[in-house]
Design a protein around this motif. Structure first.
Motif, PDB file in Angstrom:
ATOM      1  N   ARG A   1     -57.044  60.788  72.418  1.00 18.55           N
ATOM      2  CA  ARG A   1     -55.697  61.079  71.911  1.00 18.55           C
ATOM      3  C   ARG A   1     -55.958  61.766  70.578  1.00 18.55           C
ATOM      4  O   ARG A   1     -55.039  62.627  70.038  1.00 18.55           O
ATOM      5  CB  ARG A   1     -54.635  60.169  71.757  1.00 18.55           C
ATOM      6  CG  ARG A   1     -54.993  59.156  70.715  1.00 18.55           C
ATOM      7  CD  ARG A   1     -53.813  58.050  70.604  1.00 18.55           C
ATOM      8  NE  ARG A   1     -54.034  57.191  69.403  1.00 18.55           N
ATOM      9  CZ  ARG A   1     -53.280  56.068  69.360  1.00 18.55           C
ATOM     10  NH1 ARG A   1     -52.231  55.960  70.125  1.00 18.55           N
ATOM     11  NH2 ARG A   1     -53.766  55.362  68.339  1.00 18.55           N
ATOM     12  N   ARG A   2     -57.021  61.458  69.796  1.00 23.62           N
ATOM     13  CA  ARG A   2     -57.245  62.380  68.697  1.00 23.62           C
ATOM     14  C   ARG A   2     -57.765  63.685  68.679  1.00 23.62           C
ATOM     15  O   ARG A   2     -57.458  64.389  67.745  1.00 23.62           O
ATOM     16  CB  ARG A   2     -58.410  61.471  67.775  1.00 23.62           C
ATOM     17  CG  ARG A   2     -57.928  59.996  67.234  1.00 23.62           C
ATOM     18  CD  ARG A   2     -58.934  59.370  66.796  1.00 23.62           C
ATOM     19  NE  ARG A   2     -59.682  58.914  67.563  1.00 23.62           N
ATOM     20  CZ  ARG A   2     -60.795  58.018  67.339  1.00 23.62           C
ATOM     21  NH1 ARG A   2     -61.138  57.736  65.965  1.00 23.62           N
ATOM     22  NH2 ARG A   2     -61.507  57.389  68.184  1.00 23.62           N
TER      23      ARG A   2
ATOM     24  N   LEU B   1     -55.597  65.787  70.295  1.00 22.60           N
ATOM     25  CA  LEU B   1     -54.359  66.114  70.094  1.00 22.60           C
ATOM     26  C   LEU B   1     -54.091  66.447  68.587  1.00 22.60           C
ATOM     27  O   LEU B   1     -53.665  67.666  68.140  1.00 22.60           O
ATOM     28  CB  LEU B   1     -53.263  65.460  70.579  1.00 22.60           C
ATOM     29  CG  LEU B   1     -53.398  65.464  72.243  1.00 22.60           C
ATOM     30  CD1 LEU B   1     -52.253  64.301  72.436  1.00 22.60           C
ATOM     31  CD2 LEU B   1     -52.931  66.904  72.723  1.00 22.60           C
ATOM     32  N   SER B   2     -54.434  65.441  67.490  1.00 21.66           N
ATOM     33  CA  SER B   2     -53.973  65.438  66.347  1.00 21.66           C
ATOM     34  C   SER B   2     -55.115  66.588  65.747  1.00 21.66           C
ATOM     35  O   SER B   2     -54.831  67.489  64.533  1.00 21.66           O
ATOM     36  CB  SER B   2     -53.984  64.351  65.420  1.00 21.66           C
ATOM     37  OG  SER B   2     -54.915  63.423  65.882  1.00 21.66           O
TER      38      SER B   2
ATOM     39  N   ILE C   1     -48.449  64.833  71.387  1.00 22.03           N
ATOM     40  CA  ILE C   1     -48.876  63.950  70.498  1.00 22.03           C
ATOM     41  C   ILE C   1     -47.615  62.722  70.464  1.00 22.03           C
ATOM     42  O   ILE C   1     -47.837  61.487  70.285  1.00 22.03           O
ATOM     43  CB  ILE C   1     -48.792  64.392  69.147  1.00 22.03           C
ATOM     44  CG1 ILE C   1     -50.154  65.383  68.980  1.00 22.03           C
ATOM     45  CG2 ILE C   1     -48.735  63.227  68.089  1.00 22.03           C
ATOM     46  CD1 ILE C   1     -50.372  65.833  67.710  1.00 22.03           C
TER      47      ILE C   1
ATOM     48  N   ARG D   1     -48.595  60.319  73.395  1.00 20.73           N
ATOM     49  CA  ARG D   1     -49.583  59.496  73.197  1.00 20.73           C
ATOM     50  C   ARG D   1     -49.545  58.614  72.118  1.00 20.73           C
ATOM     51  O   ARG D   1     -50.065  57.407  72.050  1.00 20.73           O
ATOM     52  CB  ARG D   1     -50.940  60.197  72.996  1.00 20.73           C
ATOM     53  CG  ARG D   1     -51.197  61.287  74.412  1.00 20.73           C
ATOM     54  CD  ARG D   1     -51.754  60.537  75.328  1.00 20.73           C
ATOM     55  NE  ARG D   1     -52.824  59.835  75.194  1.00 20.73           N
ATOM     56  CZ  ARG D   1     -54.028  60.461  75.710  1.00 20.73           C
ATOM     57  NH1 ARG D   1     -54.184  61.631  75.945  1.00 20.73           N
ATOM     58  NH2 ARG D   1     -55.313  59.724  75.042  1.00 20.73           N
ATOM     59  N   TYR D   2     -48.911  59.072  70.834  1.00 20.54           N
ATOM     60  CA  TYR D   2     -48.834  58.188  69.675  1.00 20.54           C
ATOM     61  C   TYR D   2     -47.596  57.509  69.400  1.00 20.54           C
ATOM     62  O   TYR D   2     -47.474  56.662  68.976  1.00 20.54           O
ATOM     63  CB  TYR D   2     -49.092  58.818  68.493  1.00 20.54           C
ATOM     64  CG  TYR D   2     -50.480  59.600  68.035  1.00 20.54           C
ATOM     65  CD1 TYR D   2     -51.036  60.835  68.619  1.00 20.54           C
ATOM     66  CD2 TYR D   2     -51.410  58.822  67.342  1.00 20.54           C
ATOM     67  CE1 TYR D   2     -52.401  61.184  68.544  1.00 20.54           C
ATOM     68  CE2 TYR D   2     -52.649  59.208  67.178  1.00 20.54           C
ATOM     69  CZ  TYR D   2     -53.077  60.197  67.703  1.00 20.54           C
ATOM     70  OH  TYR D   2     -54.423  60.829  67.393  1.00 20.54           O
TER      71      TYR D   2
ATOM     72  N   ILE E   1     -49.720  58.906  62.057  1.00 22.79           N
ATOM     73  CA  ILE E   1     -50.752  59.184  62.953  1.00 22.79           C
ATOM     74  C   ILE E   1     -52.023  58.822  62.469  1.00 22.79           C
ATOM     75  O   ILE E   1     -52.926  58.405  63.039  1.00 22.79           O
ATOM     76  CB  ILE E   1     -50.592  60.677  63.533  1.00 22.79           C
ATOM     77  CG1 ILE E   1     -49.287  61.053  64.437  1.00 22.79           C
ATOM     78  CG2 ILE E   1     -51.718  61.143  64.093  1.00 22.79           C
ATOM     79  CD1 ILE E   1     -48.881  62.286  64.552  1.00 22.79           C
TER      80      ILE E   1
ATOM     81  N   MET F   1     -52.943  55.546  62.572  1.00 27.67           N
ATOM     82  CA  MET F   1     -53.261  54.922  63.732  1.00 27.67           C
ATOM     83  C   MET F   1     -54.634  55.462  64.205  1.00 27.67           C
ATOM     84  O   MET F   1     -55.272  54.834  65.160  1.00 27.67           O
ATOM     85  CB  MET F   1     -52.275  55.675  64.905  1.00 27.67           C
ATOM     86  CG  MET F   1     -50.892  54.710  64.887  1.00 27.67           C
ATOM     87  SD  MET F   1     -49.661  55.817  65.716  1.00 27.67           S
ATOM     88  CE  MET F   1     -49.986  54.813  67.404  1.00 27.67           C
ATOM     89  N   ASP F   2     -54.961  56.760  63.835  1.00 31.51           N
ATOM     90  CA  ASP F   2     -56.228  57.109  63.956  1.00 31.51           C
ATOM     91  C   ASP F   2     -57.256  56.270  63.128  1.00 31.51           C
ATOM     92  O   ASP F   2     -58.376  56.184  63.846  1.00 31.51           O
ATOM     93  CB  ASP F   2     -56.392  58.760  63.296  1.00 31.51           C
ATOM     94  CG  ASP F   2     -56.076  59.618  64.517  1.00 31.51           C
ATOM     95  OD1 ASP F   2     -55.687  60.814  64.275  1.00 31.51           O
ATOM     96  OD2 ASP F   2     -55.669  59.182  65.698  1.00 31.51           O
TER      97      ASP F   2
ATOM     98  N   SER G   1     -58.356  53.303  65.199  1.00 31.41           N
ATOM     99  CA  SER G   1     -59.089  53.021  66.364  1.00 31.41           C
ATOM    100  C   SER G   1     -60.604  53.316  66.339  1.00 31.41           C
ATOM    101  O   SER G   1     -61.003  53.824  65.141  1.00 31.41           O
ATOM    102  CB  SER G   1     -58.351  54.070  67.190  1.00 31.41           C
ATOM    103  OG  SER G   1     -58.317  55.290  66.606  1.00 31.41           O
TER     104      SER G   1
END
Lengths: 491, 117, 482
Positions: A156-157, A159-160, B98, B101-102, B110, B113-114, B117
């Protein structure tokens, strides 16, 4: 037909994109993309053969003559770039068949190939056009499609990462647009050749200086020169393997081409190096970028990220060569554009193979790969050696000219930095090599073995190119030198 | 006075800075896109202001009018507007995904959260 | 014919890599390849000593700096030693690897062949850039050999090995090559050097420094650490490193660059090499002292090698023809002597599982042949007649006298005494001290293949003394003198 080649070069991939969407079933989108790419390659090769001797092909789009109409202007430099872009896509697309099947859900495949062709169109268009605003249009075509492609990554990263890249990339392109607007305002033309004639009398004006600043910042952001490189590591790490391989080999390189084009052809070396202190600025940024990026790369635990930072460093080398403002330096830069594309392409394709087999690209996933995936790791090692600049690889040839150019200018501290950072590259490459060859493969986890031929073949073609162009340099250096002389001789 | 004559360009600068500020200083992704749009709009204004010829009328051929403003910047900006629209659309699409998913569209959350992980 | 020096070992490597299932065939392939290569080198030697100087261009590479091969007397001497000792080392390796039941033998013999191909490239490198390329290839192709055991110690040793070698070559050697290219406009090898006459000391001395420190394989301090670090390798690799390929490639490169790139006249005229005489002298003495304090046998021999290599550097830096001749002779004599010593160290490990000097008490009873050969090798390293070491030391001394450097003569004398000090006690311990555990010895002599190899290397040590005139004639071909 031949006379329409310049237009077809861009049109064929462009038409291919909606065709992929129409023919959405099965392997058809992939086939369309592959065919479009191979045809584009053939056309680029033809164009290169025609401009080999300092000739320039001029093509008026839609029959509207320059300087009012948009002109496609092809000389050695951009023919070389188009060959590079089309060549990379032609090698990466066969790889994509299996890699995309594994990484992207099937219902999105046709969108993937459509987006890929749009990226190809944008990059080829950026290279071929001779109109400043047209460059902006193609920049945005390639950028928008690449934002979408990067967002297709599994994590999902992605996307950012794509969002950040979108924001930064749009700011950069807008700066570029401002610059183009400013030079249009003072000269009344957008045609590059015409600008080259009209700008010299007004070099000292503040508008032209401002325009140059805006255009350069915009381009430097696209080519990820330190400190405008922040979008690159995340974008490369989380994008699908094929996208990373293609982008790493082409996107920054075409932006470098734009830097050369605007610097040497539009504004002229007198302006860029004498009136504006570009040499010092680029030198400083490039040196810092190379050192910082190489150092940061050493501490990365994700190998794709490591290679991304390595790319930032390598772009620094290319800009360094440009900052010398001598023929050797420029030759070094252009040859490294080519050599680095081959090297990073090979490395990221090898990463794609590993992602295919092991599902992950972290350093731990590499444990024992030397035994389990010998062909893939061998390709990785050779690519790594090319990054370091070991003789018999392409990277050595670029480093040779780069250090030589520095010594010619008497800048021996720069030479020292180049050689020292090559050793830094040795450190981060060897980190991966040690894990792959010295650690035992994990007991659980997916069964690891060399990926199928469809994936290995393109990887090894690019790896072979790394070695071939490290030994037989007449093509790569020959064209680079021609281009350098052409640019510096004044066009 | 020259300042009033350059009114358009002052607006351009102000809008550009507002847009840039929103882009950088705001953590909400939608606000960033809004900032980007304002930023781009200011550039459009810049171009069109360039195209104005003193005493010129709109660049559409009509009887009795001899001085026209320059149509080329208008055309360029039409293209740029299209590009801007496409960018906004893509940006918003990314924000939607986004959010899926987030679960958030705040940049700081965000990033947090990044980092985990 | 020149290109065959590369093709034969490379083709051999391919064949060897395919014979994983049939070890005997694989070993035969190695021996055949080595024999072929040696025969080729003899043929080349005959041509070159007749006066021919064949060349062969491999690739255009960079305009004005092609990758090419070129044979001349110094290269031929090195080539003969390398290929000849490959045969001997291969025989030894077979005994060693099988005696220790080592893993990954195919990989071992394959990279051995590739390393020899690189060595041939160094020996016959036709210009400075080709020399550099094959020099780097040698560093890389020997890495898998050094890290053969694939454990943590191997990894660390490999890191030091590659770190120092690549660091010096990319950081200094390459810089030097580029600088020569810039100053002289060419990278060719020309007797008498390519730098223009009258080049200033301020230019020559730093350039020379880049080469002396950049050719890390020659082990000049402080860039000698890779040698003891490489002792993690299996002993055949150490024998290869210390006698045949890597270190000799280093000193060979130094001699070649001194004679063909700088030219001894330029060096003696500008006095640029004087500083390096002292660097070499320091290395000789310090390394000998460190060797005295090493209990691990292979490490002691490693430091001895560092010391002996600087003999050759010293000889080269004398900047006269006697020095060049002495250096070339020492390449041969040290090769024969050191390979004997390393073979013995490996034999002791295979037969008795012992690695340190203190463990060697009375081992002469159980392994008389091995220790006798060790004694002979030791005498050669010390430099006494009737061994090869005496011949080369004599000529180096001659060079020292010619150059008018009495201090260096003192250094030579001191180091001779030191080498006696770190080698003879081993012989004494082996023969004249009672073994620790009394009763029947727990092990026997080394396996026959090892003894054969030892016999050959010892015979060569004597032969060079007996046939010293031919050796001299060959070496004098380099300088074309007397």
């Amino acid at each position: 037909m031949i006379s329409q080649l310049p237009a077809l070069q861009v049109v064929i991939p462009l038409i291919g994109a909606p065709l992929c969407i129409i023919l959405r079933r099965g392997a058809l989108p992939w086939l369309v993309a592959l065919l479009a790419s191979w045809v584009a390659l053939a056309m680029a090769a033809t164009l290169l053969s025609q401009v080999g001797d300092g000739e320039v092909i001029s093509y008026a789009v839609g029959g509207w003559l320059a300087p009012l109409g948009i002109e496609y202007r092809i000389d050695v430099l951009n023919a070389y770039m188009m060959l590079l872009v089309a060549g990379t896509s032609s090698i990466v697309l066969p790889f994509a068949y299996k890699s995309v099947a594994k990484e992207i859900p099937e219902e999105k495949h046709y969108l993937f190939y459509s987006g890929f062709l749009l990226m190809l169109t944008g990059l080829l268009g950026m290279a071929i056009t001779g109109d400043a605003f047209n460059v902006f249009v193609f920049i945005e075509i390639s950028s928008l499609s690449s934002y979408a492609m990067i967002a297709m990554g599994r994590d999902r990263r992605a996307l950012s990462a794509a969002f950040t890249y979108l924001v930064m990339g749009t700011v950069g392109a807008t700066f570029f647009l401002i610059g183009v607007g400013l030079i249009y305002a003072v000269t009344g033309t957008l045609n590059m050749a015409d600008l080259a004639d009209r700008l010299p009398p007004i070099y000292e004006s503040r508008t032209v200086l401002a325009a140059f600043a805006f255009i350069s910042v915009g381009i430097l952001l696209k080519l990820a020169l330190f400190p405008l490189h922040l979008w690159l590591p995340n974008a490369y790490t989380y994008a699908p393997s094929v996208v990373t391989a293609f982008l790493a080999a082409t996107a920054t390189k075409v932006a470098l081409y734009l830097l050369l084009r605007f610097g040497y052809t539009v504004f002229g070396a007198d302006f860029v190096f004498d009136i504006v202190p570009s040499s010092q600025v680029l030198l400083a940024l490039a040196l810092v970028g190379v050192v910082v990026a190489s150092t940061v790369a050493i501490f990365q635990n994700d190998v794709k990220r490591l290679l991304a930072y390595s790319s930032v460093a390598q772009v620094g080398y290319i800009v360094l060569g440009i900052s010398y403002a001598n023929v050797t330096g420029l030759t070094a830069s252009i040859v490294h554009i080519f050599n680095h594309a081959a090297t990073k392409g090979a490395l990221f394709l090898a990463m794609g193979c590993i992602a295919y087999a092991a599902g992950a690209c972290r350093l731990e996933s590499f444990a024992g790969l030397g035994k389990r995936m010998p062909m893939t790791m061998a390709a990785f090692v050779i690519g790594g050696l090319s990054l370091i600049g070991v003789p018999l690889t392409a990277g050595f040839v670029s480093k040779w000219y780069l250090v030589l150019g520095a010594l010619e200018k008497g800048w021996w501290p720069v030479a020292v930095v180049i050689l020292a950072t090559s050793l830094l590259a040795a450190v981060y490459v060897w980190r991966v090599v040690e894990v792959a060859y010295f650690r035992d493969p994990p007991a659980e986890g997916p069964v690891l073995s060399d990926p199928p031929f469809a994936l290995l073949a393109p990887t090894w073609i690019l790896t072979g190119a790394c070695v071939y162009f490290g030994i037989e340099t007449s093509l790569s250096v020959g064209f680079a030198e021609q281009a350098a002389l052409f640019l510096m001789g004044g066009s | 006075m020259e300042v009033l004559g350059h009114f358009n360009y002052w607006i351009v600068v102000v809008l550009m800075m507002i847009g840039f500020y929103a882009l950088i200083a705001r953590g909400n992704l939608i606000k960033k896109i809004v900032g980007l749009n304002i930023f781009q709009a200011s550039v459009f204004l810049l171009f069109i202001s360039f195209g104005k010829v003193t005493g010129g009328s709109a660049p559409i051929i009509a009887e009795g009018i001899e001085v026209y403003s320059n149509p080329l910047p208008h055309v360029l900006i039409l293209t740029a507007i299209v590009v801007g629209v496409a960018t906004t659309a893509l940006g918003l699409a990314l924000v939607v995904r986004i959010n899926e998913r987030y679960g958030t569209i705040e940049e700081t959350e965000i990033a947090q959260m990044d980092g985990e992980s | 014919m020149l290109i065959l020096t590369l093709i034969i070992p490379l083709a051999g490597a391919v064949v060897i890599s395919m014979l994983d299932r049939t070890p005997n065939l694989r070993e035969t392939a190695t021996l055949l390849t080595a024999a072929l290569l040696f025969a080729l080198n003899i043929a080349l030697a005959i041509d070159v000593f007749d006066g021919a100087r064949p060349t062969f261009e491999i690739a255009g590479f960079i305009p004005g700096a092609p990758i090419m091969l070129g044979a001349e007397p110094l290269g031929v001497i090195f080539g003969l030693i390398a290929s000849g000792l490959w045969i001997v080392t291969s025989v030894y390796s077979i005994g060693y690897m099988r005696g220790k039941n080592e893993a990954n033998q195919t990989r071992f013999f394959t990279f051995f062949a590739i390393a020899l191909a690189s060595t041939m490239g160094v020996a016959y490198g036709g210009n400075l850039i080709s020399l550099f390329i094959f020099y780097e290839a040698l560093s890389l192709s020997t890495y898998p050999l050094v890290t053969h055991h694939n454990n943590e110690a191997a990894r660390q040793g490999g890191r030091t090995y590659l770190g120092v070698l690549l660091g010096t070559s990319i950081g200094f050697f390459l810089f030097g090559v580029l600088w020569v290219w810039l100053e002289a406009g060419t990278v060719a090898f020309v007797p008498g050097g390519v730098l223009p006459d009258g080049t200033d000391w301020a230019l020559v001395a730093p350039m020379l420094a880049l080469f002396i420190f950049g050719i890390g394989k020659v082990g000049v301090m402080p860039f000698h650490r890779w040698l003891p670090a490489a002792m993690v390798a299996p002993t055949p690799v150490s024998a290869l490193l210390h006698a045949v390929a890597v270190v000799k490639a280093g000193v060979f490169s130094v001699l070649k660059v001194t004679y063909y790139t700088f030219g001894i006249d330029l060096l003696s005229a500008t006095g640029s090499s004087d500083f390096f005489l002292w660097v070499a002298a320091a290395t000789i003495v310090i390394a000998s002292i460190i060797a005295l304090r090493q209990d691990n046998l292979k490490r002691r021999l490693a430091y001895s090698t560092v010391s002996q290599l600087s003999y050759i550097v010293l000889a080269a830096m004398l900047a006269n023809s006697a020095g060049i001749v002495g250096g070339a002779l020492h390449i041969a004599s040290h090769a024969f002597g050191k390979i004997t010593l390393f073979f013995c160290a490996g034999a002791i490990y295979v037969a008795a599982n012992k690695t340190t000097v203190s463990q060697l008490r009375g081992i002469g009873r159980a392994m008389p042949w091995t220790m006798t050969f060790f004694a002979i090798g030791a005498i050669s390293i010390i430099g006494l007649p009737p061994t090869a070491g005496f011949v080369s030391k004599w000529y180096i001394l001659q060079g020292v006298i010619d150059a008018g450097q009495p201090a260096m003569a003192g250094v030579l004398i001191v180091s001779t005494l030191l080498s006696a000090a770190y080698l003879m006690p081993i012989v004494y311990t082996a023969f004249f001290q009672a073994p620790e555990a009394s009763g029947a010895p727990t092990h026997g002599e080394a396996p026959p293949t090892i003894l054969i190899a030892l016999g050959v290397s010892v015979a060569l040590t004597f032969a060079m003394f007996v046939f010293s005139e031919s050796a001299l004639k060959a070496a004098f071909q380099i300088t074309g003198g007397i």
